[in-house]
Design an enzyme around this catalytic site. Structure first.
Site, PDB file in Angstrom:
ATOM      1  N   SER A  13      76.343  45.871 -48.198  1.00  0.00           N
ATOM      2  CA  SER A  13      77.032  46.858 -49.090  1.00  0.00           C
ATOM      3  C   SER A  13      78.464  46.486 -49.001  1.00  0.00           C
ATOM      4  O   SER A  13      79.487  47.003 -49.687  1.00  0.00           O
ATOM      5  CB  SER A  13      76.760  48.342 -48.625  1.00  0.00           C
ATOM      6  OG  SER A  13      75.872  48.655 -48.521  1.00  0.00           O
ATOM      7  N   ARG A  16      83.700  42.181 -44.144  1.00  0.00           N
ATOM      8  CA  ARG A  16      85.086  42.490 -43.809  1.00  0.00           C
ATOM      9  C   ARG A  16      85.301  40.995 -43.020  1.00  0.00           C
ATOM     10  O   ARG A  16      84.455  40.247 -42.844  1.00  0.00           O
ATOM     11  CB  ARG A  16      84.944  43.443 -42.689  1.00  0.00           C
ATOM     12  CG  ARG A  16      83.901  43.011 -41.596  1.00  0.00           C
ATOM     13  CD  ARG A  16      83.192  44.417 -40.873  1.00  0.00           C
ATOM     14  NE  ARG A  16      82.633  45.205 -41.866  1.00  0.00           N
ATOM     15  CZ  ARG A  16      81.567  45.067 -42.581  1.00  0.00           C
ATOM     16  NH1 ARG A  16      80.793  44.042 -41.986  1.00  0.00           N
ATOM     17  NH2 ARG A  16      81.055  46.029 -43.463  1.00  0.00           N
ATOM     18  N   HIS A 233      72.262  35.466 -39.056  1.00  0.00           N
ATOM     19  CA  HIS A 233      71.652  36.764 -39.495  1.00  0.00           C
ATOM     20  C   HIS A 233      72.517  37.945 -38.922  1.00  0.00           C
ATOM     21  O   HIS A 233      72.496  38.058 -37.574  1.00  0.00           O
ATOM     22  CB  HIS A 233      70.211  36.664 -39.338  1.00  0.00           C
ATOM     23  CG  HIS A 233      69.772  38.010 -39.555  1.00  0.00           C
ATOM     24  ND1 HIS A 233      68.286  38.486 -39.147  1.00  0.00           N
ATOM     25  CD2 HIS A 233      69.956  38.971 -40.581  1.00  0.00           C
ATOM     26  CE1 HIS A 233      67.981  39.497 -39.746  1.00  0.00           C
ATOM     27  NE2 HIS A 233      69.000  39.766 -40.696  1.00  0.00           N
ATOM     28  N   ASP A 234      73.175  38.888 -39.617  1.00  0.00           N
ATOM     29  CA  ASP A 234      73.789  39.795 -39.176  1.00  0.00           C
ATOM     30  C   ASP A 234      73.126  40.468 -37.859  1.00  0.00           C
ATOM     31  O   ASP A 234      73.782  41.179 -37.022  1.00  0.00           O
ATOM     32  CB  ASP A 234      74.536  40.869 -39.979  1.00  0.00           C
ATOM     33  CG  ASP A 234      73.732  41.306 -41.156  1.00  0.00           C
ATOM     34  OD1 ASP A 234      72.347  41.322 -40.880  1.00  0.00           O
ATOM     35  OD2 ASP A 234      73.863  41.885 -42.138  1.00  0.00           O
ATOM     36  N   THR A 235      71.954  40.745 -37.999  1.00  0.00           N
ATOM     37  CA  THR A 235      71.183  41.504 -37.043  1.00  0.00           C
ATOM     38  C   THR A 235      71.231  40.876 -35.826  1.00  0.00           C
ATOM     39  O   THR A 235      71.274  41.178 -34.781  1.00  0.00           O
ATOM     40  CB  THR A 235      69.901  41.951 -37.274  1.00  0.00           C
ATOM     41  OG1 THR A 235      69.969  42.686 -38.780  1.00  0.00           O
ATOM     42  CG2 THR A 235      69.219  42.808 -36.470  1.00  0.00           C
ATOM     43  N   GLY A 403      77.277  51.049 -38.399  1.00  0.00           N
ATOM     44  CA  GLY A 403      78.143  52.218 -39.266  1.00  0.00           C
ATOM     45  C   GLY A 403      77.262  53.498 -38.789  1.00  0.00           C
ATOM     46  O   GLY A 403      78.050  54.738 -38.601  1.00  0.00           O
TER      47      GLY A 403
END
Length: 469
Positions: A13, A16, A233-235, A403
């Protein structure tokens, strides 16, 4: 020694660019650029705009260099998983599709006709998601024309350095990596009609990929900046950033998706795990991320977006305050219903599902938001119970990062509905995991993932939520 590094952190979404200062007893993050990551609807479907993401990344790196008086030492990229660009020579073939595009259904049929899902799970350990890379490629007519496939963080890395590699944790989400060996499954590729040269060499988190090109160095003002591989992978990076300190801890990386699971030393490949739709993805330092995808704050953001289309809407904070004051019982609905996957009118879809299941339709925005929060918390609690049972490991505390850790109503609801204490934070766990692996590669910190997590616990405050009856 303290070093300054940059993290390009691209979510489904928003994106940054963060500057991290990393030392043995020092860990600090500063956001230097934030930008939206909006899908683009074209006549042939839903797409991403990676060129716009690249532009934002370069601008962010330029700012990061100005804010690092001792000089940036390295940069690393992480992003959401499964999506890719097809390359021929140095150009993209078309525009990368969004994983929420409807075309993937055809790919699922083609793959399962050749390799039944039970066998796929035994080979790659992945839960069924209709947008896994293997299904997307099977539905992509350009796959036969391409020379290379680059996952999104590897695409940005290629534009920065000219190097074509695939980071291993993200490769594990494609469905084409052997879950036991961590290498490309060439036999599976042949059976589903994918050419081995399409896939580049694998690199581990912590490896040095290369240095930025002369052109990029001039644009950002940092010639020779090193690109480091992290959990792209962001996770995978987010799990590095979870300040867990015991084996009885679980995590929820809560953003657009809610990733609920455990960190294990080996995959769980039982029939029960497959039937429960749990996945075994690669983690940093050879760990296994045993987790399941739960619809996350996507439901909240899409609901807010629909309200904004109808006219001026209250902020999320105002809506959550009103939702917290709701005293009537609200319906708890199935957040995993596939109708919630595409963008669109989420309030209408929730009302439709409630009506179909004989549930009272929430009256007003506050009730609807409370219903969403309670339904998410119920789904997270159920996933925690299932993870505990499948892994044979008790879960006594839950870490919520990302978040969603800022949503106090949601965190308390997770504690209440799971019956376990919740530790919320840090919100920027992904960026922290990113910069910590860079810092370890540069020698500013050392040790295991547990040592890195101990540094997070010493330098960041966490909010604790106790379960209520």
């Amino acid at each position: 020694m303290t070093v300054s590094v940059a993290a390009i952190d691209l979510g489904a979404s928003s994106g940054r660019v963060m500057v991290g200062e990393v030392g043995a007893d020092h860990l600090e993050l500063r956001a230097v650029a934030r930008f939206a990551n909006e899908p683009v609807r074209k006549s042939d479907g839903l797409h991403w705009d990676p060129l716009e993401l690249h532009r934002h990344a370069l601008n962010g790196l330029w700012t990061a260099a100005r804010m690092s008086p001792d000089g940036l030492r390295s940069v690393a990229v992480d992003s959401w998983a499964v999506d890719y660009a097809l390359m021929r020579a140095d150009r993209m073939l078309g525009v990368p599709f969004h994983y929420r595009d409807e075309r993937t259904a055809a790919g699922v049929e083609r793959i399962h006709a050749r390799v039944p899902f039970a066998e796929l799970y035994a080979r790659n350990g992945l839960q069924f998601l209709p947008f896994n890379t293997i299904y997307q490629l099977a539905a992509d007519p350009l796959a036969d024309e391409a020379e290379r496939m680059l996952l999104i963080p590897d695409l940005i890395g290629y534009w920065l350095t000219g190097e074509t590699v695939t980071e291993r944790t993200n490769a594990s989400t494609t469905g084409l990596l052997d879950v036991r060996t961590g290498e490309w499954d060439t036999d599976l590729m042949a059976r589903v009609g994918l050419r081995r040269p399409l896939f580049t060499d694998l690199v581990e988190p912590g490896a040095t990929i290369g240095t930025v090109t002369t052109e990029v160095g001039e644009q950002i003002g940092v010639p020779g900046l090193t690109l480091t591989a992290v959990g792209s992978h962001d996770t995978a990076s987010a799990v590095v950033g979870v300040p867990m300190h015991s084996d009885d801890a679980a995590y929820i990386s809560c953003g657009t998706w809610g990733l609920v699971g455990l960190e294990l030393d080996a995959p769980v490949l039982t029939d029960e795990a497959r039937d429960a739709n749990f996945t075994n993805e690669g983690g940093v330092d050879g760990r296994t991320r045993f987790l399941t995808n739960v619809m996350g704050t996507w439901l909240i953001s899409e609901t807010l977006r629909e309200w904004e289309r109808a006219g001026p809407a209250a902020s999320l904070e105002e809506i959550l305050r009103a939702a917290a004051e709701v005293t009537v019982d609200v319906p708890v609905f199935d957040v995993q219903d596939p109708r919630f996957l595409p963008p669109g009118d989420m309030p209408a879809r929730i009302a439709e599902l409630c009506a179909e299941q004989g549930l009272r339709v929430p009256a007003g925005r506050a009730e609807l938001m409370r219903s969403i929060v309670e339904s998410l918390a119920y789904a997270f609690g159920s996933a925690l119970d299932t993870a505990e049972r499948l892994a044979g490991r008790p879960i006594r505390i839950v870490h919520v990062v990302g978040g969603g850790s800022l949503n106090r109503l949601l965190c308390q609801a997770i504690a209440d509905r799971s019956g376990r204490p919740v530790l919320a934070g840090p919100v920027e766990a992904t960026a922290l995991g990113n910069v910590l692996i860079q810092g370890r590669t540069l020698g500013a910190v050392s040790g295991s993932l547990e040592d890195l997590r101990g540094l997070i616990a010493r330098t960041h405050d966490l909010a604790r939520y106790e379960p209520r009856a």
